[in-house]
Design a protein around this motif. Sequence first.
Motif, short mmCIF file in Angstrom:
data_model
loop_
_atom_site.label_atom_id
_atom_site.label_comp_id
_atom_site.label_asym_id
_atom_site.label_seq_id
_atom_site.Cartn_x
_atom_site.Cartn_y
_atom_site.Cartn_z
N GLU A 42 0.82 -2.27 7.22
CA GLU A 42 1.28 -1.48 5.52
C GLU A 42 2.02 -0.55 6.38
OE1 GLU A 42 1.17 -2.73 2.92
OE2 GLU A 42 -1.18 -3.75 3.59
N SER A 43 2.23 -0.55 7.39
CA SER A 43 3.33 0.82 8.06
C SER A 43 4.51 -0.10 7.67
CB SER A 43 3.31 1.25 9.13
OG SER A 43 4.48 0.94 10.10
N CYS A 44 5.64 1.13 6.68
CA CYS A 44 6.97 0.35 6.16
C CYS A 44 8.02 0.01 7.43
CB CYS A 44 7.40 1.08 5.04
SG CYS A 44 8.65 3.20 5.66
N GLY A 45 8.38 0.34 8.78
CA GLY A 45 8.46 0.56 9.38
C GLY A 45 9.89 1.79 10.13
N GLN A 46 9.61 2.41 8.72
CA GLN A 46 10.84 4.13 8.84
C GLN A 46 10.83 4.84 10.02
OE1 GLN A 46 12.95 6.25 5.74
NE2 GLN A 46 10.85 5.02 4.75
N CYS A 47 10.14 5.16 10.73
CA CYS A 47 9.65 5.98 11.80
C CYS A 47 9.17 5.74 13.02
CB CYS A 47 8.90 7.38 11.85
SG CYS A 47 8.47 7.85 9.55
N TYR A 81 9.75 2.52 0.76
CA TYR A 81 10.64 3.53 2.02
C TYR A 81 10.18 5.09 1.56
CZ TYR A 81 12.22 0.32 5.51
OH TYR A 81 12.75 -0.29 6.43
N PRO A 82 9.16 5.73 2.20
CA PRO A 82 8.90 7.36 1.31
C PRO A 82 10.09 7.88 2.07
CG PRO A 82 6.76 6.40 2.92
CD PRO A 82 8.03 4.92 3.04
N ARG A 83 10.79 9.60 1.30
CA ARG A 83 10.97 10.08 1.12
C ARG A 83 10.45 11.32 2.13
NH1 ARG A 83 12.97 10.91 -5.09
NH2 ARG A 83 13.36 8.39 -5.52
N PRO A 121 6.89 6.45 15.61
CA PRO A 121 5.95 6.59 15.82
C PRO A 121 4.47 5.60 14.99
CG PRO A 121 6.76 8.74 16.33
CD PRO A 121 7.30 7.67 15.48
N CYS A 122 4.96 5.52 13.73
CA CYS A 122 4.14 4.77 12.92
C CYS A 122 4.75 3.28 13.15
CB CYS A 122 3.98 4.88 11.92
SG CYS A 122 3.41 4.29 10.49
N ARG A 123 5.55 2.60 13.40
CA ARG A 123 5.73 1.63 12.99
C ARG A 123 5.85 1.08 14.44
NH1 ARG A 123 11.57 1.37 13.62
NH2 ARG A 123 11.46 2.08 15.68
N TYR A 181 0.61 -1.63 0.13
CA TYR A 181 0.01 -0.33 -0.14
C TYR A 181 0.27 1.02 -0.16
CZ TYR A 181 -2.84 3.81 1.95
OH TYR A 181 -3.50 4.45 3.06
N ILE A 182 2.18 1.56 0.31
CA ILE A 182 2.94 2.77 1.25
C ILE A 182 3.37 3.42 -0.51
CG2 ILE A 182 5.21 1.44 1.14
CD1 ILE A 182 3.87 4.55 2.78
N CYS A 183 3.89 1.61 -1.73
CA CYS A 183 3.88 2.50 -2.67
C CYS A 183 2.76 3.62 -3.35
CB CYS A 183 4.23 1.29 -4.07
SG CYS A 183 5.82 0.00 -3.07
N PHE A 234 4.53 13.24 13.21
CA PHE A 234 5.25 13.15 13.53
C PHE A 234 6.25 11.69 12.90
CE2 PHE A 234 2.29 13.98 17.13
CZ PHE A 234 3.60 15.37 17.75
N THR A 235 5.81 12.00 12.00
CA THR A 235 6.25 10.73 11.15
C THR A 235 6.44 11.43 9.44
OG1 THR A 235 4.01 10.37 9.90
CG2 THR A 235 4.93 8.91 11.62
N ILE A 236 7.27 11.14 8.54
CA ILE A 236 7.94 11.11 7.38
C ILE A 236 6.92 11.02 6.75
CG2 ILE A 236 9.24 10.42 5.92
CD1 ILE A 236 11.40 8.42 7.74
N CYS A 237 5.73 10.22 6.01
CA CYS A 237 5.11 10.33 5.37
C CYS A 237 3.72 10.28 5.75
CB CYS A 237 5.36 9.21 4.05
SG CYS A 237 4.08 7.77 5.02
N ALA A 238 2.69 10.57 5.46
CA ALA A 238 0.71 10.35 6.20
C ALA A 238 0.43 9.72 6.27
CB ALA A 238 0.63 11.46 4.56
N LEU A 239 1.50 8.41 5.64
CA LEU A 239 0.49 6.83 6.53
C LEU A 239 0.01 7.33 7.84
CD1 LEU A 239 0.74 3.49 5.72
CD2 LEU A 239 1.43 3.98 7.78
N GLY A 240 1.36 7.83 8.80
CA GLY A 240 1.28 7.94 10.07
C GLY A 240 -0.18 9.05 10.24
N ASP A 241 -0.45 9.96 9.52
CA ASP A 241 -1.61 10.40 9.94
C ASP A 241 -3.32 9.63 9.09
OD1 ASP A 241 -0.74 13.78 9.55
OD2 ASP A 241 0.03 12.19 8.36
S1 SF4 Z 1 4.72 7.09 8.53
FE1 SF4 Z 1 6.80 6.43 8.83
S2 SF4 Z 1 6.61 4.22 9.05
FE2 SF4 Z 1 4.63 4.81 8.62
S3 SF4 Z 1 5.11 4.11 6.33
FE3 SF4 Z 1 5.19 6.43 6.23
S4 SF4 Z 1 7.24 6.71 6.49
FE4 SF4 Z 1 6.52 4.52 6.66
#
Ligand code: SF4
Lengths: 442, 167
Positions: free
Chosen positions: A341-346, A188-190, A348-350, A170-172, A386-393
């Motif tokens: 579907e969290s990519c695990g980079q950040c 991995y989102p940038r 708070p999200c992971r 999904y993250i892609c 508090f995350t790199i990408c909007a999946l956190g939101d």
């Molecule tokens: S918020 Fe961070 S951990 Fe979650 S999907 Fe985006 S980059 Fe990955």
Amino acid sequence: MSDDVKILTARWGKKDSHTLASYRADGGYAALEKALSMPPAAIVDEVKASNLRGRGGAGFATGMKWTFLPKDVRPRYLCVNADESEPGTFKDRYIIANDPHMLIEGIAIACFALDIHLAYIYIRGEFPRQAAVLEGALAEARAAGIIGKRLYGKADFDLEIHVHRGAGAYICGEESALMESLEGKKGYPRLKPPFPAVVGLWGKPTIINNVETLANVPWIVKNGGAAFAALGTGKSGGTRLFGVSGNVKRPGIYEKPVHYNLKKLIMEDCGGTASGRPIQAVIPGGSSSPVLRGDEIDVSLEFDAIKAAGTMSGSGGVIVMDDSVCMVRVLSRVAKFYAEESCGQCTPCREGTPWMEALCEKIEGGHGVPGDADKLLDMANHIGGFTICALGDAASMPVQSFVKKFKADFERHIAEHRCPHGEAAWGVSQDSRDAVIGGMRS
Amino acid sequence: MPGDWKDLPKDLVARFDTLLAPVLQRYPPDRKEAAMLPALRLGQELFGYASPAVQGLCADRLGTSAARAEEVATFYVMFHTHPNGRHLVEVCTNVSCCLAGAERMVRDLRKRLGLGEGGTTADGRITLREVECLGSCGTAPAILLDEKEMIERVTPEKLAKLVEGLP
Ligand code: SF4
Ligand SMILES: Cc1cc2nc3c(=O)[nH]c(=O)nc-3n(C[C@H](O)[C@H](O)[C@H](O)COP(=O)(O)O)c2cc1C
Ligand code: FES
């Protein structure tokens, strides 16, 4: 303005609508021919005037996005987002299956306007049939000299368009993850900025647009930006594909003006709930959009109007739930999705998404204790933003809205130490109905 | 060493190379690594699953490290680093499908196939997986068969027949 203007669905269901011959017979590629006679900047101006806003989720003004490309950096790329993975969303696949040349024409016009010579359509791996239709249409366009060495057979402009298939993530669909994936890496989102328009695919300026967004471009060039703007309202022009699913009598794709009324869509077009029971809740724009209670759905779906109502029309995926459904169960499932579907980079999200999933399940299973609903809210408040990408939101908004709007349901689970719905947590109307997309190529 | 791509059947490797060549044309010559997803998919189709040897082959042909190939192979759910049953039945259990009865359907199917928590039947015929939204919410519930065929508006009867008919 009439509710019946059809831009995207006009040719759906016609015999062989996906072929070049059929598209041409209906006047296809005339917009590209017209575009080639215009100064590229004038095309961008029409798109700006059209008030076309991104159909991928964020609703960003397309013409404005196009102006963010730095003036002198080459090459530039176009990425077409056909990842379509947000739960509740199922529209781009029908554009691709029924009218792939409309999309290709939109891509070609955008590339000409923006001096882009290489475009990729990133389509989710679970759509092999739609990917094959696209490949077929691209081969036709190539053979007919529409794309390739000389655009539309005459312009001194080469354009290649390729399909790139995803592989289940999904993250892609998130634009920067999409580009990483296209580069052959994990998704991995940038960190942004820099935005893709400045530093994108292979570090070069890149425009990324949703399939539906680009499919509107031929109509805009043909009829003018002002005509498109006039179909909508305020800062949003045109029509949109709304995909309605869940407990409605007639689920399916509905092309309506961008500012169509949500209640009207559900009650009139979709015939209300299949069970005849009252609507308990509606997720209006894909599973990450904040949920509305049944008594809050008399709203315009237009991006800014629905934002004022506290939610978003996101990807146009409307999910309807009648009053037999357990809202805690639904939230558990939504929370599971984002945890998966969290990519695990950040952190708070992971860490936060599985916690939210576990706490939802605990409450749903009747093991919650007083204060758990607030704890859930607290977790969500520490992820979004508090995350790199909007999946956190995306993961936080459902939790925040479900807990706020259906608090009594959560508290009942906790007080009774069980799910009040028991085995029937997913509600009573568990049948598969005939969707209005029945006759279309899928 | 186990998992070395040089131990893969020569004829299949040749076929892999033949099929990979046109795919590489899609990316700029200095960006071969971009073909990692299509290469792994191809390898998986030809050799059965994305084994370490297949990952190694992809890495070699794309001029990158085996570690990079492994990272990709393990990130995406459609790459399988272990063999599955002969058929892969993936049932969507996201919200719209569950509102149309998917959860109960999966429960019944597990029982019918004698599956506990594990995913593959004892005879190796079927691997069952619950998956996320398949983009077929309007025609829910949806199933993806062998990652090739989307089956929509699935009913318990339709599913039972489908599963029985799989060789
Ligand atoms: S918020 Fe961070 S951990 Fe979650 S999907 Fe985006 S980059 Fe990955
Ligand atoms: C987690 C996440 C998933 C997304 N998935 C999709 C998707 O499947 N399809 C899509 O078009 N946009 C998706 N988006 C939005 C894209 O990042 C991007 O905004 C969009 O493709 C831009 O195109 P548009 O301006 O034409 O809408 C997603 C965003 C996020 C944060
Ligand atoms: S929820 Fe099952 S296909 Fe979308």
